[in-house]
Design an enzyme around this catalytic site. Structure first.
Site, PDB file in Angstrom:
ATOM      1  N   HIS A 135       8.863  30.271  62.791  1.00 14.52           N
ATOM      2  CA  HIS A 135       9.054  31.338  61.800  1.00 14.52           C
ATOM      3  C   HIS A 135      10.260  31.141  60.877  1.00 14.52           C
ATOM      4  CE1 HIS A 135       5.723  33.314  63.556  1.00 14.52           C
ATOM      5  NE2 HIS A 135       6.334  34.090  64.421  1.00 14.52           N
ATOM      6  N   HIS A 209       4.481  39.910  59.622  1.00 14.78           N
ATOM      7  CA  HIS A 209       4.484  39.993  61.085  1.00 14.78           C
ATOM      8  C   HIS A 209       4.489  41.438  61.600  1.00 14.78           C
ATOM      9  CE1 HIS A 209       5.127  38.507  65.122  1.00 14.78           C
ATOM     10  NE2 HIS A 209       5.225  37.261  64.695  1.00 14.78           N
ATOM     11  N   GLU A 345      -1.691  37.691  61.899  1.00 13.84           N
ATOM     12  CA  GLU A 345      -0.864  36.959  60.936  1.00 13.84           C
ATOM     13  C   GLU A 345      -1.706  35.914  60.212  1.00 13.84           C
ATOM     14  OE1 GLU A 345       2.451  35.333  63.340  1.00 13.84           O
ATOM     15  OE2 GLU A 345       1.771  36.761  64.820  1.00 13.84           O
TER      16      GLU A 345
END
Ligand code: BGC
Length: 381
Positions: A135, A209, A345
């Protein structure tokens, strides 16, 4: 004295009615803003409260572009908050907050061993997840303070967030100009529009997210029904990096081609489920990249709430909050236990920079990274 006053009020009324009939802007769709606190750096964080003309409300903060709350109606018409998060900035600044509601970049999901090579230059990124990069690194797009402004949107309200990620930030090459627009429609939809450009060859994979719980936290997500429009998923190794195989879902617990309870097969004996502590995998969407096709659908029977996800992305990571362990207490004192949230996602495949057979995540100068995802909130009786 009375007559001119009467005439003026009548004229005013006619004028107001005329204004109303010439504008498409619904009367009560609006955005307000207020301070959400100050970061340790001294930067101010602003919260934008976006309301559509149905009364659906979504709050977004400039820190991480985080959606801090989002309300949707149940079958009785009651609007309740259906995303995980915190009441205040301190909540989001705690260590180990697992990206609640945040924008993720530059690279959503994992890059193996935090390394990739572009035109024979090797780039090294932070290792922040069992030997891999996750991420966007230590200070990804979820932890930067975005610039925000309201933009025109005739059928609702829209907020534009921008951030310039400098060349070398978190190890990634190129100055990346990033723009994300949240469009809250009067039809109870949320369209997220991502755009980026670079001045040096780089890789990009942006996502959002949010952890959804369509029961509005009344129970975990195991009773939600889910459909994922995918005949294949990407099996992973024990560190959650795709092996490269596109495995058919048929005959596996990963088969969500028909609506099925999230909890139906999650505890089956299965190596992939063991690796992810449940579902934490990327599904390869049947319709591929490009058009806005249906990627997934969720339904929570008690509230009647439904959520449909449409995306131009080729894949979707379905994560069922497996690593939530009750150590975080969120909005209104709710304890976030395992599986209190469902993340949907939309993205390119994890580790694409190291797996040439996966759709490319490279972005060159002169090109535009463009991606769209739409969440449609509804009800089923
Ligand atoms: C990842 C999970 C991770 C979670 C929160 C998800 O996108 O796939 O493995 O635990 O984000 O960090």
């Amino acid at each position: 004295m009375k007559k001119p006053f009467f005439i003026i009020t009548q004229l005013l009324l006619v004028f107001l009615m005329a204004c109303n009939s010439t504008t498409d802007q619904p009367q009560n769709a609006n955005i307000t803003s207020k301070s959400f606190g100050t970061l340790p750096s001294g930067e101010e964080v602003t919260q934008y409260i976006m309301t559509n003309n149905q009364g659906m409300e979504m709050s977004v903060i400039t820190y991480g572009g985080i959606i801090t709350s989002l309300t949707a109606p149940d079958k009785a018409g009651k609007y309740e908050d259906i995303v995980l998060g915190f009441d205040n900035l301190e909540g989001y600044l705690q260590d180990g907050v697992p990206y609640f509601g945040a924008l993720i970049g530059r690279y959503g999901n994992r890059i193996a061993k935090g390394k990739f090579t572009l035109d024979s230059t090797e780039y090294e990124l932070a290792i922040n997840n069992i030997g891999n990069h996750l991420h966007g690194g230590l200070k990804g797009f979820d932890k930067v303070n975005w610039s925000a402004k309201e933009v025109e949107y005739a059928d609702g309200v829209a907020l534009e967030l921008t951030y310039l990620s400098a060349d070398g930030e978190e190890g990634y090459p190129g100055n990346l100009e990033t723009k994300v627009t949240y469009q809250l429609g009067n039809d109870n939809t949320l369209l997220i529009d991502y755009m980026a450009t670079t001045d040096k060859k780089t890789v990009v994979n942006l996502t959002q997210h949010s952890y959804f719980n369509l029961s509005a936290m009344k129970e975990d997500v195991l009773n939600h029904q889910l459909m994922v429009n995918a005949d294949h998923f990407l099996p992973v190794d024990s560190t959650l990096i795709p092996t490269g195989e596109l495995r058919p879902v048929e005959g596996t617990p990963f088969n969500f081609t028909e609506m099925k309870k999230v909890g139906a097969d999650v505890n089956q004996e299965n190596q992939q489920l063991t690796y992810g502590l449940g579902y934490d995998h990327c599904w390869v969407l049947n319709e591929g990249a490009g058009k806005m096709d249906l990627a997934a659908k969720a339904y929570e029977p008690n509230s009647g709430r439904t959520l449909e996800v449409y995306t131009s992305e080729p894949a979707i990571q379905v994560y069922t909050g497996n690593f939530l362990d009750g150590t975080l207490t969120g909005k209104g004192g709710t304890v976030y236990n395992k599986r209190t949230g469902l993340c949907l996602e939309t993205q390119h495949f994890p580790d694409s920079p190291n797996q040439p057979e996966f759709p490319s995540t490279e972005l060159n100068p002169g090109e535009k990274y463009e991606s769209q995802t739409k969440f449609v909130f509804g009800i089923r009786e």
